[in-house]
Design an enzyme around this catalytic site. Structure first.
Site, PDB file in Angstrom:
ATOM      1  N   TYR A 188       0.845  -1.208   0.000  1.00  0.00           N
ATOM      2  CA  TYR A 188       0.000   0.000   0.000  1.00  0.00           C
ATOM      3  C   TYR A 188       0.868   1.241   0.000  1.00  0.00           C
ATOM      4  O   TYR A 188       1.798   1.346   0.787  1.00  0.00           O
ATOM      5  CB  TYR A 188      -0.915   0.019   1.232  1.00  0.00           C
ATOM      6  CG  TYR A 188      -2.365   0.016   0.820  1.00  0.00           C
ATOM      7  CD1 TYR A 188      -2.917   1.139   0.211  1.00  0.00           C
ATOM      8  CD2 TYR A 188      -3.160  -1.106   0.982  1.00  0.00           C
ATOM      9  CE1 TYR A 188      -4.231   1.134  -0.221  1.00  0.00           C
ATOM     10  CE2 TYR A 188      -4.467  -1.117   0.553  1.00  0.00           C
ATOM     11  CZ  TYR A 188      -5.010   0.008  -0.051  1.00  0.00           C
ATOM     12  OH  TYR A 188      -6.291  -0.002  -0.491  1.00  0.00           O
ATOM     13  N   GLU A 241      -0.411   4.857  -0.519  1.00  0.00           N
ATOM     14  CA  GLU A 241      -1.157   6.113  -0.719  1.00  0.00           C
ATOM     15  C   GLU A 241      -0.220   7.300  -0.562  1.00  0.00           C
ATOM     16  O   GLU A 241       0.587   7.347   0.364  1.00  0.00           O
ATOM     17  CB  GLU A 241      -2.307   6.203   0.283  1.00  0.00           C
ATOM     18  CG  GLU A 241      -3.468   5.306  -0.096  1.00  0.00           C
ATOM     19  CD  GLU A 241      -4.666   5.462   0.841  1.00  0.00           C
ATOM     20  OE1 GLU A 241      -4.516   6.112   1.890  1.00  0.00           O
ATOM     21  OE2 GLU A 241      -5.729   4.918   0.515  1.00  0.00           O
ATOM     22  N   ASP A 247      -6.119  14.008 -25.074  1.00  0.00           N
ATOM     23  CA  ASP A 247      -6.268  12.618 -24.646  1.00  0.00           C
ATOM     24  C   ASP A 247      -5.668  11.753 -25.759  1.00  0.00           C
ATOM     25  O   ASP A 247      -6.314  11.478 -26.762  1.00  0.00           O
ATOM     26  CB  ASP A 247      -7.748  12.299 -24.429  1.00  0.00           C
ATOM     27  CG  ASP A 247      -7.955  10.865 -23.953  1.00  0.00           C
ATOM     28  OD1 ASP A 247      -6.978  10.087 -23.962  1.00  0.00           O
ATOM     29  OD2 ASP A 247      -9.097  10.528 -23.589  1.00  0.00           O
ATOM     30  N   THR A 283      -3.720   6.537 -21.771  1.00  0.00           N
ATOM     31  CA  THR A 283      -3.601   5.176 -21.250  1.00  0.00           C
ATOM     32  C   THR A 283      -2.179   4.715 -21.554  1.00  0.00           C
ATOM     33  O   THR A 283      -1.457   5.332 -22.358  1.00  0.00           O
ATOM     34  CB  THR A 283      -4.577   4.206 -21.932  1.00  0.00           C
ATOM     35  OG1 THR A 283      -4.318   4.210 -23.332  1.00  0.00           O
ATOM     36  CG2 THR A 283      -6.029   4.600 -21.686  1.00  0.00           C
ATOM     37  N   LYS A 326      -2.188   0.936 -24.954  1.00  0.00           N
ATOM     38  CA  LYS A 326      -2.563   0.862 -26.370  1.00  0.00           C
ATOM     39  C   LYS A 326      -1.274   0.881 -27.207  1.00  0.00           C
ATOM     40  O   LYS A 326      -0.457  -0.013 -27.044  1.00  0.00           O
ATOM     41  CB  LYS A 326      -3.571   1.961 -26.691  1.00  0.00           C
ATOM     42  CG  LYS A 326      -4.862   1.761 -25.856  1.00  0.00           C
ATOM     43  CD  LYS A 326      -5.935   2.799 -26.081  1.00  0.00           C
ATOM     44  CE  LYS A 326      -7.101   2.572 -25.117  1.00  0.00           C
ATOM     45  NZ  LYS A 326      -8.139   3.623 -25.209  1.00  0.00           N
ATOM     46  N   ARG A 383      -2.157  -2.266 -18.485  1.00  0.00           N
ATOM     47  CA  ARG A 383      -3.390  -1.480 -18.414  1.00  0.00           C
ATOM     48  C   ARG A 383      -3.235  -0.445 -17.318  1.00  0.00           C
ATOM     49  O   ARG A 383      -3.129  -0.794 -16.140  1.00  0.00           O
ATOM     50  CB  ARG A 383      -4.596  -2.371 -18.125  1.00  0.00           C
ATOM     51  CG  ARG A 383      -4.779  -3.503 -19.103  1.00  0.00           C
ATOM     52  CD  ARG A 383      -6.174  -4.083 -19.055  1.00  0.00           C
ATOM     53  NE  ARG A 383      -7.060  -3.239 -19.830  1.00  0.00           N
ATOM     54  CZ  ARG A 383      -7.138  -3.282 -21.164  1.00  0.00           C
ATOM     55  NH1 ARG A 383      -6.400  -4.129 -21.861  1.00  0.00           N
ATOM     56  NH2 ARG A 383      -7.949  -2.479 -21.811  1.00  0.00           N
TER      57      ARG A 383
HETATM   58  C1  LIG Z   1      -9.113   3.986 -24.401  1.00  0.00           C
HETATM   59  C2  LIG Z   1      -9.440   5.414 -24.199  1.00  0.00           C
HETATM   60  C3  LIG Z   1      -9.816   5.921 -22.950  1.00  0.00           C
HETATM   61  C4  LIG Z   1     -10.187   5.071 -21.763  1.00  0.00           C
HETATM   62  O1  LIG Z   1      -9.309   4.195 -21.303  1.00  0.00           O
HETATM   63  P1  LIG Z   1      -9.771   2.994 -20.347  1.00  0.00           P
HETATM   64  O2  LIG Z   1      -8.467   2.517 -19.855  1.00  0.00           O
HETATM   65  O3  LIG Z   1     -10.525   2.035 -21.201  1.00  0.00           O
HETATM   66  O4  LIG Z   1     -10.617   3.587 -19.256  1.00  0.00           O
HETATM   67  C5  LIG Z   1      -9.980   7.295 -22.824  1.00  0.00           C
HETATM   68  N1  LIG Z   1      -9.809   8.112 -23.867  1.00  0.00           N
HETATM   69  C6  LIG Z   1      -9.470   7.656 -25.085  1.00  0.00           C
HETATM   70  C7  LIG Z   1      -9.289   8.610 -26.209  1.00  0.00           C
HETATM   71  C8  LIG Z   1      -9.291   6.293 -25.289  1.00  0.00           C
HETATM   72  O5  LIG Z   1      -8.989   5.847 -26.517  1.00  0.00           O
END
Ligand SMILES: *Cc1c(COP(=O)(O)O)cnc(C)c1O
Length: 427
Positions: A57, A59, A208, A234, A237, A243
């Site tokens: 943990y 935090e 994003d 994220t 990807k 993840r």
């Molecule tokens: C995949 C994605 C997210 C969300 O990610 P999660 O890990 O699935 O919550 C947010 N914004 C964009 C543009 C994404 O492609």
């Protein structure tokens, strides 16, 4: 079956679960995975995410924790933070968000109050749920206003972001926060253009880059650094990590973002994920990752050309990145039927709305594909004509209910995949 050798403790303790893991390994090995938000992590990333760091943990942040015993964890998180800062050229990085959606929620928490106006791309145009779309908390706690892409033929700018609309909407609605980026955008994002509009309208601008973070890290897509206030991404990807997610910014926003992630939204960070993020960031800083990122784009462009040659209608007419959005209307096969048939043919895609889709989101006109995973397996532009031919054959077969052809394609796909082992999977 490889499971007993790969996961001996799991196989002994829970054969049922171990069997499912083994089956998933087989599925990921045998199929052509074209979902653009997926990838194969390296064996090193997998190992880091399965360590005893998960027992701890932590935090707080390195040097200011609420629990003792952080001698190692502080160093793990600092490594991840420093690597993120160096790779993306930013002052500040927070590597604790559990995933992309909570990372975006933390951004709202940092910069907006419930009821405030926020702006993002509409989900059916290629935005993300968390960019203020109605069914998301971000669309019910905030007042979401949405921009889209141009209507009409690709040759006349159809399928591309309509910056006149973005600017008009931003000046009229004066949102607190503007999101750029999305989940089904096949074209380069003009962060400078968004930056100008955000400055003019007084909004906090968030890029994003969840889908394209790996392309940015590898120099295959322009970076938003210097154009935007916050970068949200994220890590799982194109960046090819575990993840998880990260928030990055200039120093001026560091405190607000950190406070929003913890204690604003989350409790203890997932240290095993932080460790795996650190490993992935190290991998992404190597010259080989630059090659990977450029190969992802080269493969997508080659695949787009091969699909166009077979009469497929691509939103915006092609791609600049890792992603291709196909409008199947001219093929007279709905997206969901095509996606399910492709799955039976060993080609894994997702059905997707296309801009101005006349069909319903749960049964839309398109499919979305991408090249991050197949590039991780070493497929090159030389293979893309074959991939397009399989897609064409399977979609045509789907329209006729021709299961025999789907089985034939599946066997051919498995043959090519067997010759290109995936990172992180038992051979
Ligand atoms: C995949 C994605 C997210 C969300 O990610 P999660 O890990 O699935 O919550 C947010 N914004 C964009 C543009 C994404 O492609």
């Amino acid at each position: 079956m490889t499971t007993p050798q790969q996961h001996p403790a799991l196989a002994a303790a829970d054969p049922e679960l171990a069997g499912l893991v083994g089956a998933e390994e087989r599925l990921q090995a045998d199929t052509l995975r074209l979902i653009p938000s997926e990838n194969y992590v390296s064996a090193a990333v997998l190992e880091a995410s399965g360590t005893v760091l998960q027992n701890k943990y932590s935090e707080g942040y390195p040097g200011r924790r609420y629990y003792e015993g952080q001698q190692n964890i502080d160093q793990v998180e600092t490594l991840a933070v420093e690597r993120a800062k160096a790779l993306f050229g930013v002052d500040h990085a927070n590597v604790q968000p559990y995933s992309g959606s909570p990372a975006n929620l933390a951004v709202y928490l940092a910069f907006a109050q419930p009821g405030d106006t926020v702006m993002g791309m509409a989900l059916p145009m290629g935005g993300h749920l968390t960019h203020g779309w109605g069914v998301s908390a971000t669309g019910s706690w905030f007042r979401g206003v949405q921009y889209g892409v141009r209507r009409g033929a690709a040759s006349e700018g159809g399928g591309r972001i309509d910056f006149d609309q973005v600017r008009d909407l931003a000046l009229k609605e004066r949102p607190k926060v503007i999101f750029c980026g999305g989940t089904a955008l096949p074209r380069t994002i003009d962060f400078a253009a968004f930056g100008e509009i955000a400055r003019e309208s007084g909004a906090v601008l968030v890029a994003d880059v969840a889908h394209i973070a790996g392309l940015i890290a590898g120099g295959a897509h322009p970076s938003p650094a210097g154009h935007v206030d916050v970068i949200s991404t994220t890590t799982h990807k194109t960046l090819r990590g575990p993840r998880g997610a990260m928030l990055m910014s200039r120093e001026e926003h560091a405190k607000a973002l950190d406070k929003a992630v913890f204690p604003g939204l989350q409790g203890g960070p997932h240290n095993q994920t932080t460790a795996a993020i650190a490993v992935a960031l190290r991998e992404a800083s190597q010259p080989s990752f630059r090659d990977y990122a450029h190969a992802v784009v080269a493969n997508a462009k080659a695949l787009a050309e091969a699909l166009l040659a077979r009469g497929f209608d691509l939103v915006s007419g092609g791609t600049d990145n890792h992603l291709i959005l196909i409008d199947l209307t001219p093929k007279q096969v709905p997206g969901k039927i095509a996606a399910k048939a492709l799955d039976r043919a060993g080609i894994v895609v997702n059905y997707n709305t296309v801009p101005y889709d006349p069909r319903k989101p749960f049964d839309p006109s398109g499919i979305r594909i991408g090249t991050p995973s197949l590039t991780s397996r070493g497929l090159t532009t030389d293979h893309m004509d074959q991939v397009a031919e399989w897609i064409d054959r399977a979609v045509t077969a789907a329209g006729k209910g021709d299961e025999e052809t789907l089985r034939t394609v599946r066997a051919e796909v498995a043959g090519l995949m067997a010759a290109h082992p995936a990172p992180g999977l038992p051979v």
